[in-house]
Enzyme design. Sequence first.
Site, PDB file in Angstrom:
ATOM      1  N   GLY A 205      -5.115  39.530  52.364  1.00 31.29           N
ATOM      2  CA  GLY A 205      -4.502  40.081  51.103  1.00 31.29           C
ATOM      3  C   GLY A 205      -5.062  40.897  49.954  1.00 31.29           C
TER       4      GLY A 205
ATOM      5  N   ASP B 289      -4.846  37.471  46.617  1.00 31.09           N
ATOM      6  CA  ASP B 289      -3.850  38.061  46.237  1.00 31.09           C
ATOM      7  C   ASP B 289      -2.847  37.379  45.292  1.00 31.09           C
ATOM      8  OD1 ASP B 289      -3.042  36.754  48.229  1.00 31.09           O
ATOM      9  OD2 ASP B 289      -2.505  38.297  49.793  1.00 31.09           O
TER      10      ASP B 289
ATOM     11  N   ASP C 101      -0.432  30.026  45.167  1.00 29.15           N
ATOM     12  CA  ASP C 101       1.022  29.317  45.378  1.00 29.15           C
ATOM     13  C   ASP C 101       0.653  27.788  45.043  1.00 29.15           C
ATOM     14  OD1 ASP C 101       3.410  28.477  46.062  1.00 29.15           O
ATOM     15  OD2 ASP C 101       3.462  29.460  48.062  1.00 29.15           O
TER      16      ASP C 101
ATOM     17  N   LYS D  13       2.531  32.100  41.570  1.00 28.04           N
ATOM     18  CA  LYS D  13       3.750  31.459  41.668  1.00 28.04           C
ATOM     19  C   LYS D  13       3.903  30.447  40.649  1.00 28.04           C
ATOM     20  CE  LYS D  13       5.207  32.922  46.244  1.00 28.04           C
ATOM     21  NZ  LYS D  13       5.577  32.620  47.609  1.00 28.04           N
TER      22      LYS D  13
ATOM     23  N   PHE E  37       9.084  35.087  47.915  1.00 27.95           N
ATOM     24  CA  PHE E  37       8.320  35.789  48.751  1.00 27.95           C
ATOM     25  C   PHE E  37       8.015  37.074  48.656  1.00 27.95           C
ATOM     26  CE2 PHE E  37       6.278  37.360  52.794  1.00 27.95           C
ATOM     27  CZ  PHE E  37       5.290  36.390  53.022  1.00 27.95           C
TER      28      PHE E  37
ATOM     29  N   ASP F  28       1.297  40.520  52.618  1.00 27.01           N
ATOM     30  CA  ASP F  28       2.147  41.003  53.998  1.00 27.01           C
ATOM     31  C   ASP F  28       2.960  39.849  54.219  1.00 27.01           C
ATOM     32  OD1 ASP F  28       0.478  38.655  54.711  1.00 27.01           O
ATOM     33  OD2 ASP F  28       0.714  39.340  56.669  1.00 27.01           O
TER      34      ASP F  28
ATOM     35  N   ARG G  68       1.669  45.486  53.457  1.00 33.91           N
ATOM     36  CA  ARG G  68       0.415  45.758  52.553  1.00 33.91           C
ATOM     37  C   ARG G  68       0.227  46.949  51.948  1.00 33.91           C
ATOM     38  NH1 ARG G  68      -2.455  40.562  53.754  1.00 33.91           N
ATOM     39  NH2 ARG G  68      -2.481  40.162  55.809  1.00 33.91           N
TER      40      ARG G  68
HETATM   41  P1  IMP Z   1      -1.616  29.042  48.723  1.00 37.93           P
HETATM   42  O1  IMP Z   1      -2.717  28.494  49.528  1.00 37.93           O
HETATM   43  O2  IMP Z   1      -0.336  27.956  48.906  1.00 37.93           O
HETATM   44  O3  IMP Z   1      -1.845  29.172  47.094  1.00 37.93           O
HETATM   45  O4  IMP Z   1      -1.164  30.393  49.006  1.00 37.93           O
HETATM   46  C1  IMP Z   1      -1.981  31.512  48.799  1.00 37.93           C
HETATM   47  C2  IMP Z   1      -2.130  32.144  50.381  1.00 37.93           C
HETATM   48  O5  IMP Z   1      -0.718  32.314  51.057  1.00 37.93           O
HETATM   49  C3  IMP Z   1      -2.468  33.611  49.637  1.00 37.93           C
HETATM   50  O6  IMP Z   1      -3.596  33.944  50.146  1.00 37.93           O
HETATM   51  C4  IMP Z   1      -1.361  34.451  50.424  1.00 37.93           C
HETATM   52  O7  IMP Z   1      -2.094  35.224  51.698  1.00 37.93           O
HETATM   53  C5  IMP Z   1      -0.420  33.694  51.167  1.00 37.93           C
HETATM   54  N1  IMP Z   1       0.768  33.819  50.247  1.00 37.93           N
HETATM   55  C6  IMP Z   1       1.187  32.799  49.405  1.00 37.93           C
HETATM   56  N2  IMP Z   1       2.759  33.234  48.740  1.00 37.93           N
HETATM   57  C7  IMP Z   1       2.803  34.465  49.512  1.00 37.93           C
HETATM   58  C8  IMP Z   1       3.887  35.402  49.205  1.00 37.93           C
HETATM   59  O8  IMP Z   1       4.767  35.398  48.330  1.00 37.93           O
HETATM   60  N3  IMP Z   1       3.743  36.427  49.894  1.00 37.93           N
HETATM   61  C9  IMP Z   1       2.877  36.714  50.848  1.00 37.93           C
HETATM   62  N4  IMP Z   1       1.766  35.822  51.086  1.00 37.93           N
HETATM   63  C10 IMP Z   1       1.678  35.016  50.262  1.00 37.93           C
HETATM   64 MG    MG Z   2      -4.155  35.277  51.624  1.00 36.72          MG
END
Ligand code: IMP
Ligand code: MG
Length: 186
Positions: A48, A104, A107, A135, A156, A163, A169
């Site tokens: 991302g 990117d 979350d 988020k 999302f 992506d 992307r």
């Molecule tokens: P985390 O590990 O839950 O913090 O999420 C981070 C990773 O999940 C990021 O590097 C993104 O690649 C993917 N991700 C989280 N939320 C989204 C979204 O809304 N759209 C696309 N990719 C996401």
């Molecule tokens: Mg990612």
Amino acid sequence: MDVQDCGLSKEDVLPDREQIAARLVELAAEIDQRYRGSNLLIVGVLGGAFVIMADLCRAITLPVEIDWLGTSSYGSGSKSSGIVQTTKELETNVTGRDVLLVDDILDTGLTISWLTRLMQSGGAKSVASCVLLRKPATSARRIEADFVGFDIPDVFAVGFGLDHAGKYRNLSCVARADKELARQGD
Ligand code: IMP
Ligand code: MG
């Protein structure tokens, strides 16, 4: 690619391309200030981060080094699998380095906390993180980012590097895709 090129509409746009461009210049200035005099290694988290990295790194005025790490936590769906898989290893030795992870979106924090520990176990002097999007926090979030572009709702998001199943992307802004994906049955 613009929203109308991929079945999304103007109402779906979260930060648009002008807002993102302006914010990345501000973040670059903050990074310049924080790391002046340091031998900074910027690590882009693939897939991302390639778009944000291109714009952010060119706005930074320090002589930084750049490397890439690949991770995947989503597979091809729009829900996190809860497991981080490495899809590309770092080539640089991080021992004694100030490392800035660039991703990117933040979350649950699973990706950034996992990569932070990976850099720390490699002997990094410091590890910080920069994300384009964040988020809303939940109690499940494991880590906060040091530099944040935009807070977005819990939807999302796609575009500007983010992506869904490898697509979107190259969208030039960030847009919510949850309604369109629900319509498509994902
Ligand atoms: P985390 O590990 O839950 O913090 O999420 C981070 C990773 O999940 C990021 O590097 C993104 O690649 C993917 N991700 C989280 N939320 C989204 C979204 O809304 N759209 C696309 N990719 C996401
Ligand atoms: Mg990612």
